[in-house]
Scaffold this motif. Structure first.
Motif, PDB file in Angstrom:
ATOM      1  N   GLY A 118       0.768  -1.238   0.000  1.00  0.00           N
ATOM      2  CA  GLY A 118       0.000   0.000   0.000  1.00  0.00           C
ATOM      3  C   GLY A 118       0.799   1.288   0.000  1.00  0.00           C
ATOM      4  N   SER A 119       2.114   1.207  -0.176  1.00  0.00           N
ATOM      5  CA  SER A 119       2.938   2.407  -0.200  1.00  0.00           C
ATOM      6  C   SER A 119       2.631   3.261  -1.430  1.00  0.00           C
ATOM      7  N   TYR A 120       2.818   4.551  -1.297  1.00  0.00           N
ATOM      8  CA  TYR A 120       2.643   5.502  -2.394  1.00  0.00           C
ATOM      9  C   TYR A 120       4.007   5.927  -2.921  1.00  0.00           C
ATOM     10  N   HIS A 121       4.038   6.372  -4.183  1.00  0.00           N
ATOM     11  CA  HIS A 121       5.269   6.878  -4.795  1.00  0.00           C
ATOM     12  C   HIS A 121       4.952   8.163  -5.553  1.00  0.00           C
ATOM     13  N   GLY A 134      -0.349   2.133 -10.341  1.00  0.00           N
ATOM     14  CA  GLY A 134      -0.896   1.879  -9.010  1.00  0.00           C
ATOM     15  C   GLY A 134      -0.963   3.142  -8.189  1.00  0.00           C
ATOM     16  N   ARG A 135      -0.270   3.132  -7.062  1.00  0.00           N
ATOM     17  CA  ARG A 135      -0.284   4.289  -6.161  1.00  0.00           C
ATOM     18  C   ARG A 135       0.915   5.212  -6.397  1.00  0.00           C
ATOM     19  N   SER A 136       1.260   5.418  -7.647  1.00  0.00           N
ATOM     20  CA  SER A 136       2.320   6.368  -7.956  1.00  0.00           C
ATOM     21  C   SER A 136       1.763   7.453  -8.860  1.00  0.00           C
ATOM     22  N   ARG A 137       2.398   8.630  -8.814  1.00  0.00           N
ATOM     23  CA  ARG A 137       1.940   9.706  -9.675  1.00  0.00           C
ATOM     24  C   ARG A 137       2.994  10.802  -9.797  1.00  0.00           C
ATOM     25  N   ASP A 138       2.897  11.520 -10.898  1.00  0.00           N
ATOM     26  CA  ASP A 138       3.713  12.691 -11.156  1.00  0.00           C
ATOM     27  C   ASP A 138       3.133  13.838 -10.328  1.00  0.00           C
ATOM     28  N   VAL A 139       3.969  14.451  -9.505  1.00  0.00           N
ATOM     29  CA  VAL A 139       3.532  15.579  -8.684  1.00  0.00           C
ATOM     30  C   VAL A 139       4.306  16.845  -9.041  1.00  0.00           C
ATOM     31  N   GLY A 140       4.841  16.891 -10.251  1.00  0.00           N
ATOM     32  CA  GLY A 140       5.601  18.052 -10.692  1.00  0.00           C
ATOM     33  C   GLY A 140       4.768  19.325 -10.641  1.00  0.00           C
ATOM     34  N   ALA A 154      -2.885  14.495   1.203  1.00  0.00           N
ATOM     35  CA  ALA A 154      -4.315  14.262   0.962  1.00  0.00           C
ATOM     36  C   ALA A 154      -4.736  14.828  -0.398  1.00  0.00           C
ATOM     37  N   GLU A 155      -4.246  15.998  -0.725  1.00  0.00           N
ATOM     38  CA  GLU A 155      -4.593  16.582  -2.031  1.00  0.00           C
ATOM     39  C   GLU A 155      -4.009  15.753  -3.176  1.00  0.00           C
ATOM     40  N   LEU A 156      -2.787  15.279  -3.026  1.00  0.00           N
ATOM     41  CA  LEU A 156      -2.121  14.546  -4.096  1.00  0.00           C
ATOM     42  C   LEU A 156      -2.650  13.124  -4.260  1.00  0.00           C
ATOM     43  N   THR A 157      -3.258  12.570  -3.236  1.00  0.00           N
ATOM     44  CA  THR A 157      -3.761  11.199  -3.337  1.00  0.00           C
ATOM     45  C   THR A 157      -5.279  11.139  -3.561  1.00  0.00           C
ATOM     46  N   ARG A 158      -5.930  12.273  -3.614  1.00  0.00           N
ATOM     47  CA  ARG A 158      -7.382  12.304  -3.845  1.00  0.00           C
ATOM     48  C   ARG A 158      -7.699  11.553  -5.139  1.00  0.00           C
ATOM     49  N   GLY A 159      -8.589  10.584  -5.045  1.00  0.00           N
ATOM     50  CA  GLY A 159      -8.996   9.820  -6.222  1.00  0.00           C
ATOM     51  C   GLY A 159      -8.076   8.657  -6.572  1.00  0.00           C
TER      52      GLY A 159
END
Length: 161
Positions: A118-121, A134-140, A154-159
Motif C-alpha cells: 500500500g505504499s505511495y510513490h 498503481g499508487r504512484s503519480r507525477d507531482v511536478g 491528501a490533495e495529491l492522493t485524492r482519487g
C-alpha cells in the motif's frame, strides 16, 4: 519564451515570483516540504539568486536530487549543497504521512519499497508525460492539480486507489 518546459509565464522572473508567492501562501515556517528535484535550472550563473529564492521560501525543506541539481559527474551542485536543507539532499526519500508509507524521488519508479503493502510513490521529472502505476503519480509543479503550488498528501492522493 523560457528555455524550459513551456509554462504560462512571460519571463523566468515572473515564473519564480509566482512560485514563491504560491509556496508561501500554503506553507508555514514549521511545515515540511519535499522538493522532488530540479530546484534550480541555471546553477552556475545564478548562485546568488538561488540562495535568495531559497531564503524566501517558508518551511523545512527536503530535496530529492534531480537531473538539473547535479554536475556532469553526478555530484550535487555546490550552490544546492550549501543551502539550509532540513537534511542532506538524497536521490530518494522514504517517509510517512498520516500513517501512509511514501517513497519520493525525482524519477518515476515502476516498483518501490512496500509497493505491494500500500505504499505511495511521488515523482517529478516527466512533466505529465509518464503515467503513474498503481499508487504512484507525477507531482511536478506543472501538473494541472498541482498548479505550481506545494500540495498536501491528501490533495495529491485524492482519487487514487
Amino acid at each position: 519564451m523560457l528555455a524550459m518546459q513551456p509554462r504560462p509565464f512571460g519571463s523566468i522572473d515572473e515564473h519564480d515570483e509566482f512560485i514563491i508567492e504560491a509556496w508561501n501562501s500554503v506553507v508555514a515556517e514549521q511545515d515540511i516540504v519535499y522538493h522532488l528535484g530540479d530546484f534550480a535550472f541555471s546553477l552556475s550563473r545564478d548562485a546568488d539568486r538561488i540562495r535568495a529564492i531559497f531564503a524566501r521560501l517558508k518551511g523545512r525543506k527536503y530535496l530529492c536530487i534531480g537531473n538539473h541539481d547535479i554536475d556532469k559527474r553526478g555530484n550535487l551542485h555546490p550552490t544546492l549543497a550549501s543551502l539550509d536543507w532540513a537534511a542532506r539532499p538524497e536521490h530518494a526519500i522514504r517517509t510517512t504521512d498520516g500513517g501512509h508509507d511514501l517513497w519520493l524521488s525525482h524519477y518515476a519508479a515502476r516498483s518501490w519499497p512496500s509497493q505491494r503493502s500500500g505504499s505511495y510513490h511521488f515523482f517529478g521529472h516527466s512533466h505529465g508525460k509518464l503515467l503513474g502505476v498503481g499508487r504512484s503519480r507525477d507531482v511536478g509543479v506543472d501538473m494541472s492539480d498541482v498548479d505550481f503550488t506545494p500540495r498536501t498528501f491528501a490533495e495529491l492522493t485524492r482519487g487514487m486507489i
